[in-house]
Design a protein around this motif. Sequence first.
Motif, PDB file in Angstrom:
ATOM      1  N   THR A  17     -87.085  -0.352 -41.203  1.00  0.00           N
ATOM      2  CA  THR A  17     -86.751  -0.936 -39.903  1.00  0.00           C
ATOM      3  C   THR A  17     -85.914  -2.030 -40.076  1.00  0.00           C
ATOM      4  O   THR A  17     -84.912  -2.525 -39.465  1.00  0.00           O
ATOM      5  N   LYS A 156     -87.610  -4.176 -31.406  1.00  0.00           N
ATOM      6  CA  LYS A 156     -88.479  -3.226 -30.799  1.00  0.00           C
ATOM      7  C   LYS A 156     -87.909  -2.037 -30.819  1.00  0.00           C
ATOM      8  O   LYS A 156     -88.645  -0.731 -30.910  1.00  0.00           O
ATOM      9  N   THR A 158     -85.819  -0.468 -32.670  1.00  0.00           N
ATOM     10  CA  THR A 158     -85.716   0.204 -33.923  1.00  0.00           C
ATOM     11  C   THR A 158     -86.811   1.349 -33.992  1.00  0.00           C
ATOM     12  O   THR A 158     -86.599   2.189 -34.785  1.00  0.00           O
ATOM     13  N   SER A 159     -87.695   0.998 -33.331  1.00  0.00           N
ATOM     14  CA  SER A 159     -88.902   2.176 -33.302  1.00  0.00           C
ATOM     15  C   SER A 159     -88.434   3.509 -32.647  1.00  0.00           C
ATOM     16  O   SER A 159     -88.948   4.594 -32.982  1.00  0.00           O
ATOM     17  N   PHE A 162     -87.727   6.800 -34.708  1.00  0.00           N
ATOM     18  CA  PHE A 162     -88.857   7.736 -34.615  1.00  0.00           C
ATOM     19  C   PHE A 162     -88.310   9.057 -34.231  1.00  0.00           C
ATOM     20  O   PHE A 162     -88.767  10.134 -34.480  1.00  0.00           O
ATOM     21  N   GLU A 168     -89.181   4.915 -40.588  1.00  0.00           N
ATOM     22  CA  GLU A 168     -89.229   3.112 -40.155  1.00  0.00           C
ATOM     23  C   GLU A 168     -90.613   2.979 -39.920  1.00  0.00           C
ATOM     24  O   GLU A 168     -91.667   3.934 -39.761  1.00  0.00           O
ATOM     25  N   PHE A 170     -92.546   2.313 -37.357  1.00  0.00           N
ATOM     26  CA  PHE A 170     -93.166   2.927 -36.079  1.00  0.00           C
ATOM     27  C   PHE A 170     -93.874   4.156 -36.525  1.00  0.00           C
ATOM     28  O   PHE A 170     -94.842   4.782 -36.452  1.00  0.00           O
ATOM     29  N   SER A 171     -92.797   5.230 -37.157  1.00  0.00           N
ATOM     30  CA  SER A 171     -92.928   6.479 -37.477  1.00  0.00           C
ATOM     31  C   SER A 171     -94.132   6.591 -38.529  1.00  0.00           C
ATOM     32  O   SER A 171     -94.916   7.640 -38.465  1.00  0.00           O
ATOM     33  N   ALA A 189     -98.529  -2.378 -37.571  1.00  0.00           N
ATOM     34  CA  ALA A 189     -97.009  -2.145 -36.968  1.00  0.00           C
ATOM     35  C   ALA A 189     -96.836  -3.424 -35.878  1.00  0.00           C
ATOM     36  O   ALA A 189     -95.780  -4.026 -35.927  1.00  0.00           O
ATOM     37  N   TYR A 193     -94.022  -6.327 -35.697  1.00  0.00           N
ATOM     38  CA  TYR A 193     -93.290  -6.572 -34.888  1.00  0.00           C
ATOM     39  C   TYR A 193     -93.143  -7.898 -34.289  1.00  0.00           C
ATOM     40  O   TYR A 193     -92.061  -8.552 -34.241  1.00  0.00           O
TER      41      TYR A 193
END
Lengths: 215, 253
Positions: A17, A156, A158-159, A162, A168, A170-171, A189, A193
């Motif tokens: 991320t 945020k 960057t999620s 997914f 990253e 979130f995934s 997570a 963030y």
Amino acid sequence: MEFSVMLSTMSAGMLRTGAIFALTLLGSLPLGMIVALLRKSRFAPLRIFIRVYISVIRGTPLMLQLLVWYFGPYYLLGLNIGGWRFPAIIVAFVVNYAAYFAEIYRGGIESIPQGQYEAAQVLGYSRAQTFMRIILPQVVKIIMPSVTNEVITLVKDTSMAFTLAYAEIFSLAKQISASQTSFMPFVIAGVFYFIANYAVEIVMARIEKSMDYYK
Amino acid sequence: MILEMKKIRKKFGGLEVLQDISFDIDSGEVVSIIGPSGSGKSTLLRCATFLETIDGGDIIYMGDKAAWTDEQTGGAVYANAQKLKKFRGYCGLVFQQFNLFPHYSIMKNITDAPMKVQGMGREEAEANAVELLRKMGIEDKADGYPYQLSGGQQQRVAIARALAMKLEILFFDEPTSALDPELTGEVLKVIKQLADENMTMVVVTHEMSFAKAVSDRVIFMDGGVIVEQGTPKDVLENPSEERTRQFLSVFER
């Protein structure tokens, strides 16, 4: 899975991320300035191209843009690029954020009074000197709050990597939560963030403060 | 002759703002330009300082042509970029709105252009700036920033900034119009002081008593033409043109 194991598994996702975040800023902050300047180009086709670019980027979801950049080379050009996943993500983010930054820069540049340009011209500054020495420093101060906003959004956003199954944070959170039937990965997570954005706030506030010496 | 302007023409859209304006400025001369708003005074200064391009006529600095009328097209042609840079170096302009650089200290406002444009060393530039600030009566403000100064002080910094470039001629575009009445005096005093030192100056102004006291010559403009010019006594006390009389009568009330 123990908490510490979970955390260390997810920390690899945090690094990824962070990589998306850092590379996006590194690319889009300068590219946005180039876009903002080209938008005022004397060459009309270029100006129109830039306007269309900004319009399309802002008018379509970033998630869709990610898919286009990732699958586009294959479906549109028949190219099979090995290891294209991460570069595609970075290209999509940089191209997307540059459009937003360009508009922020434009707003800043246009808010500088004409008299600043005229004073510089009469004093003999070249166009490049006028921009770098007189205009840009004032623009940076004016646009800081908007840039901060955009940087926080980026943390945020960057999620959305997914979408391309890039591991990253979130995934990973979603994956681990499913496999371990645990809610904890989402908490980790979320905390990540939030802390990242808290750091962004502190850094940006410092930068803003460093420019407080004039009005 | 420092500056010769010959048959200067300038249009904005269809409006002829300057129509065949001609005048000379001699070394050490102080010339005031008066006239109603919209008469073309400011545009004339902006043409002389290359902020606006003329549509026709000649601009000659120190006997050297900066712009001239093309025989074939009747339009104006400018000298090449290198020469224009030289001509720009001859003239300075003090604006109605000061236009100081807000992110630079007072010192840097004055030293930056000499250092970055003329390649002057820091020590020399700063020594000059200190001298100029002393002359302007604001030597204690060197480390301050423009926003900390009153309008009158800011305008004096702007004058110092222009003078730091070692000019041949300094133009003023309504230098006191943005100032409170009690602050105009300090700026006019500085301009008067420069006049006493034989600085060549052209001042667009609405301050009639100042024009009378300081200038060698007064030019009255209206509707893009020079209606009359002469000594302050002639133009301001015994104007020969009806339009000049009309304009001046407003100030007597």
